[in-house]
Design an enzyme around this catalytic site. Structure first.
Site, PDB file in Angstrom:
ATOM      1  CG  ASP A  46      15.056  45.681  14.777  1.00 26.32           C
ATOM      2  OD1 ASP A  46      15.720  45.058  13.937  1.00 26.32           O
ATOM      3  OD2 ASP A  46      15.393  45.798  15.957  1.00 26.32           O
ATOM      4  CG  ASP A  73      -0.480  48.224   8.220  1.00 23.16           C
ATOM      5  OD1 ASP A  73      -1.140  47.386   8.855  1.00 23.16           O
ATOM      6  OD2 ASP A  73      -0.710  48.503   7.032  1.00 23.16           O
ATOM      7  CG  HIS A  74      -3.995  50.167  10.546  1.00 22.89           C
ATOM      8  ND1 HIS A  74      -4.671  51.266  10.058  1.00 22.89           N
ATOM      9  CD2 HIS A  74      -3.521  49.509   9.453  1.00 22.89           C
ATOM     10  CE1 HIS A  74      -4.628  51.258   8.731  1.00 22.89           C
ATOM     11  NE2 HIS A  74      -3.936  50.195   8.341  1.00 22.89           N
ATOM     12  CG  ASP A 156      -5.835  48.999   5.657  1.00 23.16           C
ATOM     13  OD1 ASP A 156      -5.649  50.183   5.320  1.00 23.16           O
ATOM     14  OD2 ASP A 156      -4.940  48.262   6.108  1.00 23.16           O
ATOM     15  CG  ASP A 188      -7.367  50.561   1.332  1.00 25.78           C
ATOM     16  OD1 ASP A 188      -6.266  50.826   0.826  1.00 25.78           O
ATOM     17  OD2 ASP A 188      -7.737  49.402   1.587  1.00 25.78           O
ATOM     18  CB  VAL A 359      -8.041  37.063  -2.241  1.00 28.77           C
ATOM     19  CG1 VAL A 359      -8.480  35.978  -3.198  1.00 28.77           C
ATOM     20  CG2 VAL A 359      -8.577  36.820  -0.844  1.00 28.77           C
ATOM     21  CG  HIS A 362      -5.638  46.557   0.909  1.00 29.75           C
ATOM     22  ND1 HIS A 362      -5.725  47.570   1.837  1.00 29.75           N
ATOM     23  CD2 HIS A 362      -4.671  45.724   1.354  1.00 29.75           C
ATOM     24  CE1 HIS A 362      -4.833  47.368   2.793  1.00 29.75           C
ATOM     25  NE2 HIS A 362      -4.180  46.252   2.524  1.00 29.75           N
TER      26      HIS A 362
END
Ligand code: ZN
EC number: 3.1.-.-
Length: 549
Positions: A46, A73-74, A156, A188, A359, A362
């Site tokens: 998963d 992801d953070h 990011d 980033d 958009v 990043h």
């Protein structure tokens, strides 16, 4: 004086599962605690979390986890990692902490969660939180000062000069810490391949408004569920055209609740309706903000498209608006979703057909160079990108006058020392991917994954062999069962030959008493593996079950 050390446990060479340890003397902090999404080589897994065995074994004092922003992801690793770090507090901006609290709520965790906007002192780490813009509001960069060195942790970002919440990045503070001195900048780099500057989130307003205005039936809007400002734009547009708004999907509900609590979504409460009430309204009176923009199996959007959603049905005139691009690795799910919708003749809008619906969050090359110019760091490590992004960033740094020694492209698990304004790799800690599979964490290892790959590629064949323990002879019929290998009914001949192979391979043992049953099993498996490969050029997983009679 001690050397400041940085140890990335995740986030280098892949875009996800960000986690960085900073160490000074006997003290530590962690920045971010993300999850990664498995690619096709990790079957049935998963998600992936960073490996914190280094932190668990270390006898240093871990003062806390500092979160830069609320993307999965953070922060997504918190529910799995906090239970292994009892008592370690978590810090982040108001919205980030609200989102993190929603994520860990059901896990009954007792770690303290504290919102901070500007400044934090954790042991020898003096941390300034600096506001930046991204595709989620209330996002922070960290200026970390220790007696030994200073680091700017630039997770990011893009420089959005007209963000929806009208809070552009704090350029004044960025320039100020630049003049105070930055020994190392982490930045980033995932959009470094694209020239120029990333467009503002505000450029989406027109496309989203047009989509809502021209919808005949239900207005169905999906995006990454943490893209708060985009969800806000869709809700505002729906309300402008007198539609009530329902939320579909657990993460959408959690995130909208957190964003409203912190004032990042401001909508009169009576605009919202419960998804269960949706059928009381005509299609042109409702909008649905729905989770599953990546076409994920089991997501609300995927179930709606497949006609399997309990409360929602698609009808002619409905309009599905996808305001997100596929995250690398999910392209085939997204294309599958589009095909399912098109086949039902449902109107779909997405960035390939409708410019202005997405958009990036990043920074393009221009944004990235601007940060470096304001900070004037002595050294740079590009993070949060794939390998090619890191190398391309090094080219950009070269254009800005940096030498090879000043731009380090490390690997996860490497220990980077920052001393006398210089950086170098000074050691290594063991890291591996930790797979989360259903309720199990870390119990899927490489062996399990390899088995799943074999099963997926060539299936399984099982031979049940009754054996006389006195004579080592086959005593009865050898039963062959296969799944995903050959269709048994049509391959009667192959099955018969396979049975014969089993009997034959045991012939030279005839008359001996069986003492080593494992040897017998391996012999059968080896024989069948060779035989079946020769006949079919396939390598199914072979399991011999030997029954003593
Ligand atoms: Zn992010």
């Amino acid at each position: 004086m001690n050397t400041l050390k940085l140890i990335p446990l995740g986030g280098i060479g892949d875009v996800t599962k960000n986690m960085y340890v900073y160490e000074y003397g006997n003290d530590q902090i962690v920045v971010d605690c993300g999850i990664g999404f498995p690619n096709n080589s990790a079957l049935g897994v998963d998600l992936i979390i960073p490996d914190i065995s280094y932190l668990e074994k270390s006898n240093k004092k871990l003062h806390g986890i500092v979160l830069t922003h609320g993307h999965m992801d953070h922060i997504g690793g918190l529910p799995y990692i906090l239970p292994r770090l009892p008592g370690v507090p978590v810090f982040g901006s108001t919205l980030t902490i609200a989102l993190a609290e929603e994520k860990v709520r059901e896990y009954g965790l007792t770690n303290k969660m504290q919102a901070v906007e500007n400044h934090l002192k954790l042991g020898p780490f003096d941390i300034e939180l600096i506001h930046v813009t991204h595709s989620i509001p209330n996002c922070k960069h960290l200026y970390i000062k220790t007696p030994g060195a200073t680091v700017y942790h630039g997770a990011d970002y893009k420089f959005d000069l007209t963000p929806i919440d009208n809070r552009p990045a704090d350029f004044t503070s960025i320039a100020r810490v630049g003049s105070m001195g930055v020994d190392l900048m982490l930045t980033d780099c995932v959009r470094v391949e694209v020239a120029g500057f990333t467009p503002s989130e505000r450029t989406l307003l027109t496309a989203i408004d047009t989509a809502a205005r021209t919808t005949i039936g239900k207005f169905i809007f999906t995006t990454i569920t943490s893209s708060i400002s985009r969800i806000d734009m869709a809700i505002q547009a729906a309300a402008r055209y007198n539609r009530k708004v329902a939320l579909a999907g657990r993460s959408i509900n959690q995130n909208v609740e957190a964003a409203m609590k912190c004032g990042y979504i401001k909508i009169p409460k009576d605009v919202f309706i419960d998804i269960k009430q949706i059928n009381r309204y005509k299609p042109n009176q409702v909008a649905i903000i729905i989770a599953g923009s990546q076409g994920q199996e089991g997501s609300a959007m995927q179930r709606l498209a497949a006609g399997e959603h309990q409360l929602l049905k698609l009808k002619a005139g409905d309009h599905v608006v996808i305001s997100a691009d596929a995250i690398p690795g999910t392209e085939s799910d997204v294309h599958g979703l589009l095909d399912t919708l098109y086949r039902q003749d449902i109107r779909v809008s997405y960035s390939a057909t409708t410019p202005g619906l997405h958009v990036s969050g990043h920074g393009h090359r221009g944004d990235l160079a601007l940060l470096a110019r304001l900070l004037k760091p002595k050294n740079i490590i590009p993070i949060g990108g794939n390998i090619r992004h890191m190398y391309t960033y090094r080219d950009l740094a070269h254009e800005m006058g940096y030498t090879r020694d000043q731009v380090l492209l490390p690997e996860n698990g490497q220990v980077i020392g920052i001393e006398n304004h210089k950086i170098k790799v000074v050691g290594r800690v063991e890291t591996k991917n930790v797979y989360v599979d259903g309720l199990g964490i870390g119990d899927v290892g490489n062996v399990v994954l390899r088995d799943r790959k074999v099963l997926a590629a060539d299936g399984i064949l099982m031979a049940v062999v009754p054996i006389n323990s006195e004579t080592a002879e086959v005593a009865g019929e050898v039963e062959i069962v296969s799944r995903g290998f050959v269709y048994q009914k049509e391959q009667g001949d192959l099955i018969k030959q396979t049975q014969k192979q089993v009997v034959n391979c045991l012939k030279d043992l005839k008359g001996r008493q069986v003492t080593d049953w494992n040897f017998l099993r391996r012999k059968i498996e080896d024989t069948l593996e060779r035989y079946l490969y020769q006949e079919t050029q396939r390598r199914p997983m072979i399991i011999a079950v030997v029954i003593e009679v």
